[in-house]
Design a protein around this motif. Structure first.
Motif, mmCIF file in Angstrom:
data_model
loop_
_atom_site.group_PDB
_atom_site.id
_atom_site.type_symbol
_atom_site.label_atom_id
_atom_site.label_comp_id
_atom_site.label_asym_id
_atom_site.label_seq_id
_atom_site.Cartn_x
_atom_site.Cartn_y
_atom_site.Cartn_z
ATOM 1 N N GLU A 94 11.664 0.444 24.749
ATOM 2 C CA GLU A 94 12.930 -0.232 24.490
ATOM 3 C C GLU A 94 13.308 -0.075 23.015
ATOM 4 O O GLU A 94 12.495 -0.328 22.124
ATOM 5 C CB GLU A 94 12.766 -1.715 24.832
ATOM 6 N N ASP A 95 14.540 0.357 22.775
ATOM 7 C CA ASP A 95 15.044 0.440 21.407
ATOM 8 C C ASP A 95 15.294 -0.965 20.873
ATOM 9 O O ASP A 95 15.516 -1.903 21.634
ATOM 10 C CB ASP A 95 16.359 1.228 21.354
ATOM 11 N N THR A 96 15.255 -1.103 19.558
ATOM 12 C CA THR A 96 15.562 -2.376 18.907
ATOM 13 C C THR A 96 16.686 -2.141 17.899
ATOM 14 O O THR A 96 17.205 -1.037 17.790
ATOM 15 C CB THR A 96 14.325 -2.938 18.172
ATOM 16 N N ASN A 97 17.001 -3.168 17.131
ATOM 17 C CA ASN A 97 18.053 -3.018 16.124
ATOM 18 C C ASN A 97 17.643 -2.093 14.983
ATOM 19 O O ASN A 97 18.446 -1.771 14.122
ATOM 20 C CB ASN A 97 18.495 -4.389 15.596
ATOM 21 N N PHE A 98 16.395 -1.625 14.960
ATOM 22 C CA PHE A 98 15.968 -0.623 13.980
ATOM 23 C C PHE A 98 16.631 0.720 14.264
ATOM 24 O O PHE A 98 16.870 1.504 13.363
ATOM 25 C CB PHE A 98 14.437 -0.480 13.979
ATOM 26 N N GLY A 99 16.919 0.999 15.535
ATOM 27 C CA GLY A 99 17.495 2.290 15.917
ATOM 28 C C GLY A 99 16.430 3.212 16.469
ATOM 29 O O GLY A 99 15.340 2.776 16.823
ATOM 30 N N ILE A 100 16.730 4.516 16.519
ATOM 31 C CA ILE A 100 15.787 5.455 17.125
ATOM 32 C C ILE A 100 15.181 6.444 16.132
ATOM 33 O O ILE A 100 14.404 7.308 16.506
ATOM 34 C CB ILE A 100 16.430 6.235 18.294
ATOM 35 N N ASN A 101 15.536 6.340 14.873
ATOM 36 C CA ASN A 101 14.971 7.251 13.887
ATOM 37 C C ASN A 101 13.500 6.942 13.658
ATOM 38 O O ASN A 101 13.069 5.793 13.710
ATOM 39 C CB ASN A 101 15.752 7.179 12.577
ATOM 40 N N ASP A 102 12.712 7.992 13.413
ATOM 41 C CA ASP A 102 11.282 7.848 13.192
ATOM 42 C C ASP A 102 11.022 7.523 11.723
ATOM 43 O O ASP A 102 11.784 7.922 10.841
ATOM 44 C CB ASP A 102 10.558 9.136 13.577
ATOM 45 N N ILE A 142 14.256 15.417 7.398
ATOM 46 C CA ILE A 142 13.178 14.503 7.050
ATOM 47 C C ILE A 142 13.369 14.121 5.584
ATOM 48 O O ILE A 142 13.307 14.967 4.696
ATOM 49 C CB ILE A 142 11.802 15.142 7.263
ATOM 50 N N TYR A 143 13.605 12.846 5.356
ATOM 51 C CA TYR A 143 13.834 12.323 4.009
ATOM 52 C C TYR A 143 12.537 11.729 3.477
ATOM 53 O O TYR A 143 11.918 10.891 4.130
ATOM 54 C CB TYR A 143 14.896 11.225 4.025
ATOM 55 N N LYS A 144 12.134 12.167 2.300
ATOM 56 C CA LYS A 144 10.997 11.563 1.609
ATOM 57 C C LYS A 144 11.596 10.597 0.591
ATOM 58 O O LYS A 144 12.386 11.003 -0.270
ATOM 59 C CB LYS A 144 10.158 12.631 0.923
ATOM 60 N N ILE A 145 11.239 9.321 0.693
ATOM 61 C CA ILE A 145 11.879 8.267 -0.085
ATOM 62 C C ILE A 145 10.812 7.469 -0.839
ATOM 63 O O ILE A 145 9.830 7.016 -0.229
ATOM 64 C CB ILE A 145 12.680 7.335 0.847
ATOM 65 N N LYS A 146 11.002 7.300 -2.126
ATOM 66 C CA LYS A 146 10.068 6.518 -2.947
ATOM 67 C C LYS A 146 10.113 5.055 -2.504
ATOM 68 O O LYS A 146 11.175 4.464 -2.364
ATOM 69 C CB LYS A 146 10.448 6.643 -4.415
ATOM 70 N N LYS A 155 0.795 -1.239 0.000
ATOM 71 C CA LYS A 155 0.000 0.000 0.000
ATOM 72 C C LYS A 155 0.826 1.286 0.000
ATOM 73 O O LYS A 155 0.301 2.356 -0.257
ATOM 74 C CB LYS A 155 -0.894 0.030 1.245
ATOM 75 N N CYS A 156 2.100 1.190 0.306
ATOM 76 C CA CYS A 156 2.928 2.377 0.535
ATOM 77 C C CYS A 156 3.471 2.961 -0.770
ATOM 78 O O CYS A 156 4.043 2.240 -1.586
ATOM 79 C CB CYS A 156 4.089 2.010 1.454
ATOM 80 N N LYS A 157 3.301 4.269 -0.935
ATOM 81 C CA LYS A 157 3.840 4.980 -2.094
ATOM 82 C C LYS A 157 5.194 5.599 -1.768
ATOM 83 O O LYS A 157 6.109 5.584 -2.564
ATOM 84 C CB LYS A 157 2.871 6.063 -2.540
ATOM 85 N N TYR A 158 5.286 6.168 -0.567
ATOM 86 C CA TYR A 158 6.558 6.739 -0.132
ATOM 87 C C TYR A 158 6.680 6.676 1.382
ATOM 88 O O TYR A 158 5.708 6.451 2.095
ATOM 89 C CB TYR A 158 6.754 8.165 -0.655
ATOM 90 N N ILE A 159 7.914 6.876 1.838
ATOM 91 C CA ILE A 159 8.265 6.798 3.251
ATOM 92 C C ILE A 159 8.895 8.116 3.656
ATOM 93 O O ILE A 159 9.641 8.721 2.873
ATOM 94 C CB ILE A 159 9.278 5.653 3.477
ATOM 95 N N GLU A 160 8.593 8.568 4.860
ATOM 96 C CA GLU A 160 9.353 9.669 5.444
ATOM 97 C C GLU A 160 10.198 9.083 6.563
ATOM 98 O O GLU A 160 9.692 8.365 7.426
ATOM 99 C CB GLU A 160 8.439 10.774 5.980
ATOM 100 N N TYR A 161 11.472 9.392 6.514
ATOM 101 C CA TYR A 161 12.428 8.877 7.489
ATOM 102 C C TYR A 161 13.062 10.080 8.166
ATOM 103 O O TYR A 161 13.665 10.929 7.502
ATOM 104 C CB TYR A 161 13.475 8.034 6.752
#
Length: 144
Positions: A102-110, A70-74, A26-32
């Motif tokens: 608790e943080d995971t191996n994903f890290g802390i970025n939203d 804030i990165y907008k990524i296709k 369903k996802c068109k783009y991601i904001e990181y």
């Protein structure tokens, strides 16, 4: 659009993988959002898919978070394959003795995922352990 607090419901890897699979379709783009300026593996891995970069103090899930990139990524299948390697975005446990993030191996970025209409499907405030999901995007077994 109704948003639902999903905090603590993606603590397990299997639940996380189910949501990642749904997002991929369903996802068109991601904001990181680069909360940790040294944690740039995701950005480096998908720099060719970056649509835009902006500096802002507001993004989905925050009221005021200090100036962050804030990165907008296709979106792509490769991104979701990459996301599959993580345990989950974050873990949150509710307890009588106090709630624990608790943080995971994903890290802390939203991270936030958007549909074709630029409406969020799911977003995290990872460093605080919060996850919000769009009600009509909930896993079928989670719907009441």
């Amino acid at each position: 659009m109704k948003l639902v607090d999903y905090t603590g419901k993606l603590n397990g890897h299997n639940e996380y993988l189910q949501v990642i699979k749904q997002l991929e379709n369903k996802c068109k783009y991601i904001e990181y959002v680069l909360v940790d300026e040294y944690e740039t593996d995701f950005i480096e891995e998908f720099k060719s898919r970056i649509i835009s970069v902006k500096l802002n103090n507001r993004w989905w899930g925050t009221i005021y978070g200090g100036k962050r990139k804030i990165y907008k990524i296709k979106s792509s299948k490769e991104i979701f394959k990459y996301l599959n390697k993580f345990e989950t975005f974050c873990k949150y446990t509710f307890s009588d003795k106090g709630d624990i993030s608790e943080d995971t191996n994903f890290g802390i970025n939203d991270i936030a995922f958007f549909d074709d209409n630029e409406v969020p499907l799911l977003f995290t405030t990872t460093h605080e352990g919060y996850i919000t999901i769009r009600e009509d995007f909930l896993l079928q077994e989670d719907k009441v």
